[in-house]
Design a protein around this motif. Sequence first.
Motif, PDB file in Angstrom:
ATOM      1  N   ALA A 172       0.858  -1.188   0.000  1.00 42.66           N
ATOM      2  CA  ALA A 172       0.000   0.000   0.000  1.00 42.66           C
ATOM      3  C   ALA A 172       0.890   1.232   0.000  1.00 42.66           C
ATOM      4  O   ALA A 172       2.081   1.157   0.310  1.00 42.66           O
ATOM      5  CB  ALA A 172      -0.912   0.001   1.225  1.00 42.66           C
ATOM      6  N   ALA A 173       0.319   2.361  -0.351  1.00 41.75           N
ATOM      7  CA  ALA A 173       1.022   3.647  -0.294  1.00 41.75           C
ATOM      8  C   ALA A 173       0.095   4.640   0.399  1.00 41.75           C
ATOM      9  O   ALA A 173      -0.768   5.261  -0.233  1.00 41.75           O
ATOM     10  CB  ALA A 173       1.402   4.127  -1.685  1.00 41.75           C
ATOM     11  N   ALA A 174       0.261   4.759   1.706  1.00 44.47           N
ATOM     12  CA  ALA A 174      -0.672   5.562   2.502  1.00 44.47           C
ATOM     13  C   ALA A 174      -0.667   7.031   2.116  1.00 44.47           C
ATOM     14  O   ALA A 174      -1.650   7.734   2.354  1.00 44.47           O
ATOM     15  CB  ALA A 174      -0.337   5.409   3.988  1.00 44.47           C
ATOM     16  N   TRP A 175       0.421   7.504   1.508  1.00 47.70           N
ATOM     17  CA  TRP A 175       0.478   8.924   1.128  1.00 47.70           C
ATOM     18  C   TRP A 175      -0.553   9.276   0.057  1.00 47.70           C
ATOM     19  O   TRP A 175      -0.805  10.459  -0.189  1.00 47.70           O
ATOM     20  CB  TRP A 175       1.881   9.309   0.666  1.00 47.70           C
ATOM     21  CG  TRP A 175       2.554   8.394  -0.323  1.00 47.70           C
ATOM     22  CD1 TRP A 175       3.503   7.458  -0.054  1.00 47.70           C
ATOM     23  CD2 TRP A 175       2.350   8.341  -1.745  1.00 47.70           C
ATOM     24  NE1 TRP A 175       3.910   6.828  -1.212  1.00 47.70           N
ATOM     25  CE2 TRP A 175       3.219   7.354  -2.263  1.00 47.70           C
ATOM     26  CE3 TRP A 175       1.531   9.037  -2.626  1.00 47.70           C
ATOM     27  CZ2 TRP A 175       3.276   7.034  -3.623  1.00 47.70           C
ATOM     28  CZ3 TRP A 175       1.578   8.728  -3.985  1.00 47.70           C
ATOM     29  CH2 TRP A 175       2.440   7.735  -4.465  1.00 47.70           C
ATOM     30  N   LYS A 176      -1.150   8.287  -0.554  1.00 53.45           N
ATOM     31  CA  LYS A 176      -2.191   8.568  -1.550  1.00 53.45           C
ATOM     32  C   LYS A 176      -3.477   9.089  -0.900  1.00 53.45           C
ATOM     33  O   LYS A 176      -4.278   9.759  -1.566  1.00 53.45           O
ATOM     34  CB  LYS A 176      -2.492   7.318  -2.374  1.00 53.45           C
ATOM     35  CG  LYS A 176      -1.327   6.886  -3.258  1.00 53.45           C
ATOM     36  CD  LYS A 176      -1.695   5.697  -4.129  1.00 53.45           C
ATOM     37  CE  LYS A 176      -0.537   5.363  -5.071  1.00 53.45           C
ATOM     38  NZ  LYS A 176      -0.848   4.225  -5.969  1.00 53.45           N
ATOM     39  N   THR A 177      -3.664   8.768   0.368  1.00 55.13           N
ATOM     40  CA  THR A 177      -4.884   9.186   1.064  1.00 55.13           C
ATOM     41  C   THR A 177      -4.616   9.980   2.338  1.00 55.13           C
ATOM     42  O   THR A 177      -5.552  10.486   2.957  1.00 55.13           O
ATOM     43  CB  THR A 177      -5.745   7.965   1.428  1.00 55.13           C
ATOM     44  OG1 THR A 177      -4.968   7.060   2.222  1.00 55.13           O
ATOM     45  CG2 THR A 177      -6.221   7.247   0.162  1.00 55.13           C
ATOM     46  N   LYS A 178      -3.340  10.086   2.752  1.00 52.59           N
ATOM     47  CA  LYS A 178      -2.993  10.800   3.978  1.00 52.59           C
ATOM     48  C   LYS A 178      -2.014  11.923   3.670  1.00 52.59           C
ATOM     49  O   LYS A 178      -1.124  11.764   2.828  1.00 52.59           O
ATOM     50  CB  LYS A 178      -2.352   9.844   5.004  1.00 52.59           C
ATOM     51  CG  LYS A 178      -3.163   8.579   5.304  1.00 52.59           C
ATOM     52  CD  LYS A 178      -4.466   8.882   6.015  1.00 52.59           C
ATOM     53  CE  LYS A 178      -5.302   7.631   6.201  1.00 52.59           C
ATOM     54  NZ  LYS A 178      -4.842   6.770   7.288  1.00 52.59           N
ATOM     55  N   PRO A 179      -2.156  13.081   4.334  1.00 52.90           N
ATOM     56  CA  PRO A 179      -1.199  14.174   4.113  1.00 52.90           C
ATOM     57  C   PRO A 179       0.188  13.784   4.613  1.00 52.90           C
ATOM     58  O   PRO A 179       0.331  12.987   5.544  1.00 52.90           O
ATOM     59  CB  PRO A 179      -1.780  15.327   4.933  1.00 52.90           C
ATOM     60  CG  PRO A 179      -2.590  14.655   6.002  1.00 52.90           C
ATOM     61  CD  PRO A 179      -3.157  13.420   5.363  1.00 52.90           C
ATOM     62  N   GLY A 180       1.202  14.345   3.985  1.00 56.82           N
ATOM     63  CA  GLY A 180       2.561  13.991   4.364  1.00 56.82           C
ATOM     64  C   GLY A 180       3.510  15.173   4.343  1.00 56.82           C
ATOM     65  O   GLY A 180       3.269  16.189   3.675  1.00 56.82           O
ATOM     66  N   TRP A 181       4.607  15.027   5.092  1.00 57.70           N
ATOM     67  CA  TRP A 181       5.668  16.017   5.167  1.00 57.70           C
ATOM     68  C   TRP A 181       7.002  15.281   5.073  1.00 57.70           C
ATOM     69  O   TRP A 181       7.089  14.099   5.412  1.00 57.70           O
ATOM     70  CB  TRP A 181       5.591  16.776   6.493  1.00 57.70           C
ATOM     71  CG  TRP A 181       4.344  17.590   6.658  1.00 57.70           C
ATOM     72  CD1 TRP A 181       4.199  18.926   6.439  1.00 57.70           C
ATOM     73  CD2 TRP A 181       3.052  17.129   7.076  1.00 57.70           C
ATOM     74  NE1 TRP A 181       2.909  19.313   6.690  1.00 57.70           N
ATOM     75  CE2 TRP A 181       2.171  18.235   7.077  1.00 57.70           C
ATOM     76  CE3 TRP A 181       2.537  15.867   7.430  1.00 57.70           C
ATOM     77  CZ2 TRP A 181       0.829  18.134   7.422  1.00 57.70           C
ATOM     78  CZ3 TRP A 181       1.195  15.762   7.777  1.00 57.70           C
ATOM     79  CH2 TRP A 181       0.350  16.880   7.782  1.00 57.70           C
TER      80      TRP A 181
END
Length: 237
Positions: A172-181
């Motif tokens: 999975a790639a959580a950054w597709k649905t969650k904001p990131g820094w």
Amino acid sequence: MATPTIVLVHGAFADASSWSPVTERLLGQGHQVVAPPVFNRSLSADAAHIRSLVEQIDGPVLLAGHSYGGAVITVAGVADNVAGLIYVSGYALEEGESLGQLQGGFPDSDLAANLVYAPYPVENGEPSTDVSVGIDAFPEVFAAGLDPAKAKVLAVSQRPLSAIAFNEPASAAAWKTKPGWGIVPSADRTINPDVERFGYQRAGLRAVVEIDGPHLVMQTHPDEVAAVITGAIAESA
């Protein structure tokens, strides 16, 4: 939204104490912090472990991953209560991509020539391979910028990473649905900084901070790293 619990995920060749200067600062500011062990056996198993821990926390969680820990939070971050992801010298993998594939698109860092391989037993199976950093090379390649005496201690107490983890694709790639820094230490000799920059840009992170520091930037620049984390808390609230 309630103030998130900050979960600090360490990477390969290190343990949770690698976050200690940042942990100390965040606790001093009154934040809830968890710095769990990562077993460094496989990406899927490590991510499942962190996800399970996260899902047992009451309320939102902000996941911060250093180095290999970035790959771990990329997968574990799909947990419903994860409010955001922070990559520190980290791998922001695409779904179906492995560490080896992402790194393979860029020139090797100094780490590649200084890895050591050793078998370890697997119950009811063939031995697997542990990967660590050569003791003599560790202070300059992995722990540059730290006090030499401390670097030597870290070199002999490092936590190896199973070779399995290098070639296992992210589920999975959580950054597709969650904001990131993201934080890129421009003097990183463990991971080519361009690997980090590419992954962060592809992930569309909200902000990327460049710090003139080494791979263990949490040790050498803890105030700056803590500031990115607290800034993410404020932005995700």
